[in-house]
Design an enzyme around this catalytic site. Sequence first.
Site, PDB file in Angstrom:
ATOM      1  N   GLU A  25      -1.880   2.836   5.149  1.00  0.00           N
ATOM      2  CA  GLU A  25      -3.274   3.071   4.724  1.00  0.00           C
ATOM      3  C   GLU A  25      -3.933   4.157   5.473  1.00  0.00           C
ATOM      4  OE1 GLU A  25      -5.447  -0.543   5.462  1.00  0.00           O
ATOM      5  OE2 GLU A  25      -7.145   0.212   3.796  1.00  0.00           O
ATOM      6  N   ASP A  41     -17.060   2.935   3.934  1.00  0.00           N
ATOM      7  CA  ASP A  41     -17.478   1.781   4.542  1.00  0.00           C
ATOM      8  C   ASP A  41     -18.445   2.019   5.714  1.00  0.00           C
ATOM      9  OD1 ASP A  41     -15.517   0.973   2.736  1.00  0.00           O
ATOM     10  OD2 ASP A  41     -14.752  -0.645   3.781  1.00  0.00           O
TER      11      ASP A  41
END
Length: 822
Positions: A792, A559
Amino acid sequence: MARERRRRVPEGPRPHDRGPRGAAARRGRSGQGAAAAVLGVACVVAAAAAWGLWRARGGLAVTPHPAARLLPANGSSAAAAPGLFWGSYRPHVYLGMKTRSPRAPVTGLMWLLPSEGEAPPPPLRHTCEQSDRLAGYGWLRHDGLTFGLQEIRDRGLRLRTEFVKRPGGLHGGDWSWRVTARPERSAGPPPAFISLLFYVATDGQGILRPLVVEKNRLASLTGTTEELGDFTITFLQPTSEAGTGPLYASYNYLHARAEGLHRLSDVVKASLSPRFVYAPPGGPKRRYAGVDTYQGPPDGRERQSQLVVHQVTVALPCRLEMAFESGSVSDRAERLVGEVLTQELASHVAAFDQRFEEAFGLARKGFSAQEQDFAKAAFSNMLGGMGYFYGRSLVQSPHSELPQPYPEGPLFTAVPSRSFFPRGFLWDEGFHQLLLSRWDPALSCEVLAHWFDLMNAEGWIPREQILGEEARTKVPAEFVVQHSSAGNPPTFFLLLQQLLAQGAVDAPYLRSLFPRLQSWYDWYNRTQAGPVPYTFRWHGRDQDTQMFLNPKTLTSGLDDYPRASHPSPEERHLDLRCWMALASDVMAQVAVHLGEPAGDYQHMAKLLADNQLLEQHHWAKALSTFADYGNHTQAVALEWEKPRPPSPGQPLPPPRLLRVVRKPPRLQFVGGALGYVSLFPLLLQLLRPDSPHLGTLLADMRSEKQLWTPFGLRSLSRSSPLYLKYNTEHDPPYWRGAIWININYLAVRALHHYGRQEGPFRQEAASLYQELRANLVGNVFQQYQESGYLWEQYHDGTGKGQGSHPFTGWSALVVLMMSEKY
Ligand SMILES: *[C@@H]1O[C@H](CO)[C@@H](O)[C@H](O)[C@H]1NC(C)=O
Ligand SMILES: *[C@@H]1O[C@H](CO)[C@@H](O)[C@H](O)[C@H]1NC(C)=O
Ligand SMILES: *[C@@H]1O[C@H](CO)[C@@H](O)[C@H](O)[C@H]1NC(C)=O
């Protein structure tokens, strides 16, 4: 991740991203007969016009790939694969089962836990939500086939959910659930009682016939659906944990029509009435909320669900069981409940523990019982979190104005996170299957086949799979659309590389995979080509150079990892180049294996592995590291704009945070971005063991000013100007410092490799391997002990888990690090 996880920015088609060039690149022929040539040209022109028109509508993007499908149409049916037919394939609910069929009936569990002094109803627990703030939940043991054991901790309650399947008949056999609820020691005053809601629902087909006995108690139901034929579900009365009883309980029951499976929580909530009283003999009377009535939707609107809910309100501790029995099992010996169920569970747990040790050898390696339990939980929640989805994506092609529906299809896949990402993600799945293939390579082959059967005629596979209504409810509407020009790291080549090394793929499978594999490879090679031969570029970066500190590259999976400050067609991306080197090498291996022409792949693999060419394209001498190349300046910053009134006398618009560029960009290597991307030649093991640059990368890894932390490698160097920087006012850093386990897994695996190769850095790699592995395993384990979850990502300063949880997607690769399977 390219999954557009927390911060999603829709990608749009861009002028220089015009998709595949294949059709336009037809070459002319020197004709022999003039007439034939003219005719030929006419035909070609007509065909090209029709083709062009069709393409202009974006037809190819939603046309299935022409090669034979890998999976037969009924390959998941009870007849073809009875063992896998029923499963916990609804990862987004705390407990649920369904069959691997398009319109599967589902079963599930909800609960209401009243707390002292709170007016009913308490919050309904059903779908996995981070906002529920559970102290922990997840499968502790799950073999992917016959049984699972989960523990859920919710405000003083400890729920244990277990299921066991038993083969038989023609429809996937029988199964039973056991739910044990007990107060959690050490968690304050125990809850006085609990409501457990067991439900069964159909999905647009099938019939349920409830059998209600005295006082609203649903004793059983019979049903019929397309895939299951006839069946019976029996609800046993609650007992003590040891099975004695029955215990006193209040019962409620609901039989309603719902607007689809995605509305089940809403229906139950809307039907709850606080008018019921739980009054155990000798105990205080208490009001509670029970399912009562629900006014269903009018007939014939959307696809409808028939829903039956059985609610039991009972004191803790208690045990409840429910048995599903298939009508086609004729020789059932004993019902799978009570003592029989207890014994089956125990033997499955023992078999699991033995198989786990055979596969991963953690006891042999001296890990403590707690560490082994942690590894089993990480692994089991990935395996037990697998989902079976059926539906269609919505796809935007650069050649069409509007998104179009993709062909309908199934997907059997693991998911990154049961709460936050309970659906398939392309690049995650390559990592997931690295772990699962060590347990069951045939399962990984089937998952791979499902993904490749979703390929379109261009060779593209949608990277985020939002199939079916239940999956769609978890995704805001504007992010549902997938762009057929968007790539994602082709991690399935990592899986294939491993399966080939394991000797776990047979030739017929590889042969049927090959045409799709070729198209996939070709899609990347064609559409993600860089400005010079043998370089590559992630197409589809954010184009706005004013809004973002650094325009994002969602397709890369990383990202907001810093790239060239000004996106341009001149860019060359190091990570993609390395992925393509891996892809070429695996393609060459597969082609050789099958006796197919391998020359082009070998040629490509050789060139992309050539360290000199790699240096030429990506070694930034002045920065002394490998880097991207592009139109770049480091002198950028976000600043508050001084707003001006649109016209005199009008109010000022709200100020905006905008990027200012203090020094113009120019074509150069991308500085200020040392991190995961710089490591890729090492991560994917392209660097020769004697390359001096290997030494440089090892030093960068080990430097605490750069990438080293006591918890793993951080994603971006502390010395980068973008380290931990927001990308916009509301867009916090994601791949700008945090520790990610998938890339750390690649790092550990690479260090293991270089630690065994003759060369000047062998010793150093070997000792870094030990240190990094110990840091990662130690921290992920400790965070799990403290927080109840795998996460995560991990904070590079404190090691704390952050982001979505439970995240037993690629963070569960820690199990492979423990077992040293690379
Ligand atoms: C798949 O199963 C359905 C229902 O049993 C049946 O109608 C259909 O013909 C089967 N299709 C194939 C290709 O076997
Ligand atoms: C990849 O693309 C390049 C450039 O178009 C081409 O020369 C090469 O043959 C392709 N490689 C393979 C294996 O198809
Ligand atoms: C680099 O970006 C600047 C600013 O957008 C632009 O003016 C310039 O033409 C770009 N240079 C190249 C080589 O793309």
